[in-house]
Design a protein around this motif. Structure first.
Motif, PDB file in Angstrom:
ATOM      1  N   ASP A  43      -4.823   0.085  -5.023  1.00 49.73           N
ATOM      2  CA  ASP A  43      -4.339  -0.285  -3.689  1.00 49.73           C
ATOM      3  C   ASP A  43      -3.162  -1.251  -3.783  1.00 49.73           C
ATOM      4  O   ASP A  43      -2.192  -1.144  -3.021  1.00 49.73           O
ATOM      5  N   SER A  44      -3.237  -2.209  -4.685  1.00 49.96           N
ATOM      6  CA  SER A  44      -2.144  -3.165  -4.857  1.00 49.96           C
ATOM      7  C   SER A  44      -0.859  -2.456  -5.268  1.00 49.96           C
ATOM      8  O   SER A  44       0.235  -2.747  -4.767  1.00 49.96           O
TER       9      SER A  44
ATOM     10  N   TYR B  24      -5.161   0.057   6.178  1.00 46.95           N
ATOM     11  CA  TYR B  24      -4.505  -1.132   6.711  1.00 46.95           C
ATOM     12  C   TYR B  24      -5.295  -1.772   7.847  1.00 46.95           C
ATOM     13  O   TYR B  24      -5.243  -2.995   8.038  1.00 46.95           O
TER      14      TYR B  24
ATOM     15  N   PHE C  24     -15.641  -7.409   1.609  1.00 49.09           N
ATOM     16  CA  PHE C  24     -14.948  -6.198   1.184  1.00 49.09           C
ATOM     17  C   PHE C  24     -15.299  -5.873  -0.276  1.00 49.09           C
ATOM     18  O   PHE C  24     -15.560  -4.702  -0.630  1.00 49.09           O
TER      19      PHE C  24
ATOM     20  N   ILE D  54      -4.227   3.366   1.629  1.00 50.47           N
ATOM     21  CA  ILE D  54      -4.582   2.007   2.049  1.00 50.47           C
ATOM     22  C   ILE D  54      -5.132   2.023   3.471  1.00 50.47           C
ATOM     23  O   ILE D  54      -4.522   2.595   4.380  1.00 50.47           O
TER      24      ILE D  54
ATOM     25  N   PHE E 195     -11.649  -9.913   8.715  1.00 50.81           N
ATOM     26  CA  PHE E 195     -11.700  -9.478   7.319  1.00 50.81           C
ATOM     27  C   PHE E 195     -12.106 -10.633   6.408  1.00 50.81           C
ATOM     28  O   PHE E 195     -11.565 -11.728   6.507  1.00 50.81           O
TER      29      PHE E 195
ATOM     30  N   THR F  65      -8.407  -2.133   8.053  1.00 54.84           N
ATOM     31  CA  THR F  65      -9.436  -3.027   7.495  1.00 54.84           C
ATOM     32  C   THR F  65      -8.841  -4.366   7.095  1.00 54.84           C
ATOM     33  O   THR F  65      -9.389  -5.438   7.380  1.00 54.84           O
ATOM     34  N   PHE F  66      -7.690  -4.314   6.417  1.00 54.58           N
ATOM     35  CA  PHE F  66      -7.084  -5.566   5.958  1.00 54.58           C
ATOM     36  C   PHE F  66      -6.480  -6.366   7.106  1.00 54.58           C
ATOM     37  O   PHE F  66      -6.362  -7.585   7.016  1.00 54.58           O
TER      38      PHE F  66
ATOM     39  N   PRO G  97     -12.758 -11.276   2.210  1.00 54.94           N
ATOM     40  CA  PRO G  97     -12.639 -10.724   0.849  1.00 54.94           C
ATOM     41  C   PRO G  97     -13.992 -10.517   0.186  1.00 54.94           C
ATOM     42  O   PRO G  97     -14.207  -9.500  -0.484  1.00 54.94           O
TER      43      PRO G  97
END
Length: 468
Positions: free
Chosen positions: A72-73, A31, A44, A29, A39, A33-34, A41
């Motif tokens: 990723d989830s 992180y 992305f 992941i 950010f 980036t998130f 959606p």
């Protein structure tokens, strides 16, 4: 389904390192980036799609980026499960510490709140309840005071109303041949009426007359006593002025009669001066409206009677001398009235502030002279009469006949008679004392020159229309 030749996303190529409790742990992941504040959606998702497809592919292969998102989830879920399992004891310990601290704070606050509530109850008992009771007492006392003031105002008005009734009865007492008149009672009534107005006209909150309109006794007093008496005073005063005369053409009035007429006229004039309206008028713009109207009516009646009688006399010349004597007597009455008004000082008005710089000619004649825009009532009388007589003479000439021929034949005689009538009528009657500064004007040897303009105007109003 992916298109031929499309690039494939290798998840093993994307590995990131993160630290947990000081230990570094590899994660797929990104992180950073998130966690980036910028950010988005959509951006992305677009990046993932472009990374697994060519721009020209149709249709696009969405299975690979979707797999990436799902992977990723799952990774995040596994990571959360790992962290909570590994850190369960510290989390529970921290939670217990926070709960215990909160409990201690709540216990302490509860005690403080209890103390505050007890203090408030004590305060409410000692201050708020007593203040509420005191406020009720204050309201009751305030209303009692307002009632007392209103009662005092009503009582004073009723007392003044009774006084006004008694004084009004003094104006004319007795019946038949024993009937007597006290004209001075008019002035006393006027002052009493002004005392009532001082109360009733002040209607603003806090003033003496506030709320009187709501009292039945005051409405009854106004309708049954004050209003009728005020109208009676006004009518009586106007009648006295309307009937003013110091004698007849033969001069038969005695000095006593002239003095009585003078005294009655002064009382009537002062009464009308005092009871003239004052509400809604600025003090510097106020004038005795009722007095001015009554005097103007007197002058207008004298002028109308004189013009009408003289016009008839010019049609029948034998009656001219008698008519001119009557006109002269009317003008003498006007001059006598002017002298009386000029000698009478304007009384102080309780409802009108006295100006700081009062005029030297502070008499009750000045408002009339200002209204008529003249300096003398005699001059106003002759000039007004001349302007009204000229059309009458022209009418006689236009009508022709014996009257017109006789008038033209005796033009000089008529002109001389009118001249003597103007001079005679412009002299102050001997029964009336001249005001200060008028002695010279009433000298018989000088009176002819004093009125040359009036003589010329009157003679011209008749002779100029008769031709040569």
């Amino acid at each position: 389904m992916a298109c031929t030749g499309a690039p494939h996303l290798n998840l093993t190529d994307y590995t990131y390192t993160m630290s947990v409790d000081g230990d570094e742990e590899t994660s797929y992941i990104d992180y950073d980036t998130f966690l980036d504040p910028d950010f988005k959606p959509a951006s992305f998702a677009n990046t993932l799609v472009l990374a697994t497809n060519n721009p020209t592919d149709t249709p696009l292969d969405l299975s690979t980026p979707l797999s990436k998102v799902l992977f990723d989830s799952q990774e995040i879920d596994s990571h959360i499960h790992s962290l909570t399992t590994r850190s369960a004891v510290p989390l529970l310990t921290h939670t217990k510490e926070q709960t215990d601290a909160s409990t201690r704070i709540i216990d302490e606050i509860d005690q403080q709140i209890k103390n505050v509530n007890e203090s408030y109850k004590q305060l409410e008992k000692e201050v708020i309840q007593k203040h509420a009771e005191a406020d009720e007492v204050r309201i009751v006392a305030s209303r009692l005071w307002e009632t007392l003031k209103l009662g005092r105002s009503v009582a004073r008005c009723l007392q003044l109303g009774r006084q006004l009734e008694v004084q009004h009865g003094e104006i004319s007492s007795g019946t038949g041949s024993n009937k007597k008149e006290d004209h001075k009672a008019l002035v006393r009534c006027a002052h009493t009426l002004l005392s009532l107005r001082e109360i009733t006209d002040k209607k603003a909150p806090g003033e003496e007359g506030h709320g009187l309109d709501n009292v039945e006794a005051m409405r009854s007093l106004q309708d049954n006593v004050i209003g009728p008496i005020e109208r009676s005073m006004k009518a009586t005063s106007e009648q006295i002025i309307r009937e003013f005369s110091v004698g007849s053409a033969s001069g038969t009035a005695t000095f006593a009669q002239s003095e009585e007429a003078k005294a009655r006229t002064i009382s009537a004039a002062i009464t009308l001066y005092l009871i003239s309206p004052t509400v809604g008028i600025k003090p510097d713009k106020w004038s005795p409206q009722l007095l001015v109207q009554a005097l103007e009516i007197y002058l207008r009646n004298a002028l109308q009677s004189s013009i009408a009688s003289l016009a008839r006399a010019l049609s029948t010349l034998p009656s001219l001398d008698r008519t001119l004597a009557e006109v002269s007597a009317r003008c003498q009455n006007v001059i006598a009235l002017e002298a009386i008004l000029e000698a009478t000082k304007a009384p102080p008005h309780p409802l009108i502030p006295t100006p700081k710089h009062a005029s030297e000619k502070n008499n009750i004649l000045q408002p009339l002279l200002a209204y008529l825009e003249t300096g003398s009532l005699a001059s106003y009388f002759w000039r007004s009469m001349a302007s009204g007589l000229a059309p009458k003479v022209q009418e006689i000439v236009n009508r022709g006949g014996v009257s017109a021929r006789t008038l033209k034949t005796n033009k000089n005689t008529v002109g001389e008679a009118i001249r003597e009538a103007v001079i005679r009528g412009s002299r102050l009657p001997s029964t009336v004392a001249p005001a200060k500064g008028r002695a010279a004007k009433n000298d018989p040897e000088k009176s002819g020159g004093e009125w040359d303009r009036e003589v010329a105007v009157m003679v011209g109003s008749v002779v100029n229309h008769l031709g040569r």
